[in-house]
Motif scaffolding. Structure first.
Motif, PDB file in Angstrom:
ATOM      1  N   SER A  15      -4.248  12.769  10.279  1.00  0.00           N
ATOM      2  CA  SER A  15      -4.618  11.202   9.446  1.00  0.00           C
ATOM      3  C   SER A  15      -4.733  11.151   8.843  1.00  0.00           C
ATOM      4  N   THR A  16      -4.252   9.144   8.094  1.00  0.00           N
ATOM      5  CA  THR A  16      -4.191   8.391   7.321  1.00  0.00           C
ATOM      6  C   THR A  16      -5.178   7.364   7.312  1.00  0.00           C
ATOM      7  N   THR A  17      -5.231   6.688   6.081  1.00  0.00           N
ATOM      8  CA  THR A  17      -5.983   5.188   6.649  1.00  0.00           C
ATOM      9  C   THR A  17      -5.002   4.396   7.554  1.00  0.00           C
ATOM     10  N   HIS A  18      -4.044   3.786   8.086  1.00  0.00           N
ATOM     11  CA  HIS A  18      -3.412   3.621   8.649  1.00  0.00           C
ATOM     12  C   HIS A  18      -3.586   3.543  10.079  1.00  0.00           C
ATOM     13  N   ARG A  77      -9.127   0.802  -3.390  1.00  0.00           N
ATOM     14  CA  ARG A  77      -8.939   2.385  -4.022  1.00  0.00           C
ATOM     15  C   ARG A  77     -10.533   2.850  -5.158  1.00  0.00           C
ATOM     16  N   GLY A  78     -10.771   3.736  -5.246  1.00  0.00           N
ATOM     17  CA  GLY A  78     -11.577   4.421  -5.700  1.00  0.00           C
ATOM     18  C   GLY A  78     -13.433   3.983  -5.088  1.00  0.00           C
ATOM     19  N   THR A  79     -14.330   4.053  -5.836  1.00  0.00           N
ATOM     20  CA  THR A  79     -14.996   3.678  -5.237  1.00  0.00           C
ATOM     21  C   THR A  79     -16.474   2.517  -6.325  1.00  0.00           C
ATOM     22  N   THR A  84     -13.397  -2.668   1.452  1.00  0.00           N
ATOM     23  CA  THR A  84     -13.596  -4.031   2.044  1.00  0.00           C
ATOM     24  C   THR A  84     -12.695  -3.395   2.732  1.00  0.00           C
ATOM     25  N   ASP A  85     -12.094  -4.700   4.224  1.00  0.00           N
ATOM     26  CA  ASP A  85     -11.041  -4.763   5.473  1.00  0.00           C
ATOM     27  C   ASP A  85      -9.972  -4.971   4.610  1.00  0.00           C
ATOM     28  N   PRO A  86      -8.384  -4.311   4.726  1.00  0.00           N
ATOM     29  CA  PRO A  86      -7.123  -4.408   3.584  1.00  0.00           C
ATOM     30  C   PRO A  86      -6.423  -6.252   4.347  1.00  0.00           C
TER      31      PRO A  86
END
Length: 96
Positions: A15-18, A77-79, A84-86
């Motif tokens: 699975s990916t973020t998409h 990206r990163g911490t 946030t939502d895209p």
């Protein structure tokens, strides 16, 4: 000792973020309660939702409703910054 069979082994679905953007829980920018970012209702000729399908932000507590038709999706990206939502750039919901 228990013997593991092929049925008990973990299989990575890759699975990916998409794969997780069908429904996103965010903090409502109006009332700070939970809101949902979901694909906007599809037209008659539309098939399934893609990452670039227009999205709708809906808060059931205060009634806020916004539609995003941006053709750009921006993942956090990163911490160093809160996630946030895209689509709307609103902070993700953190349930306590």
């Amino acid at each position: 000792m228990t013997t593991l069979t092929a049925a008990h082994r973990f299989r990575d679905p890759r699975s990916t973020t998409h794969d997780f953007i069908g429904s996103i829980l965010v903090r409502c920018p109006n009332c700070a309660k939970v809101a949902h970012v979901v694909p906007a209702p599809a037209g008659a000729g539309d098939a399934r939702a893609t990452p670039f399908t227009p999205r709708r932000l809906v808060c059931r507590d205060c009634g806020l409703s916004r539609v995003s038709t941006a053709s750009r999706v921006s993942f956090s990206r990163g911490t160093a910054q809160p996630a946030t939502d895209p689509y709307f750039g609103t902070p993700l919901w953190v349930g306590l």
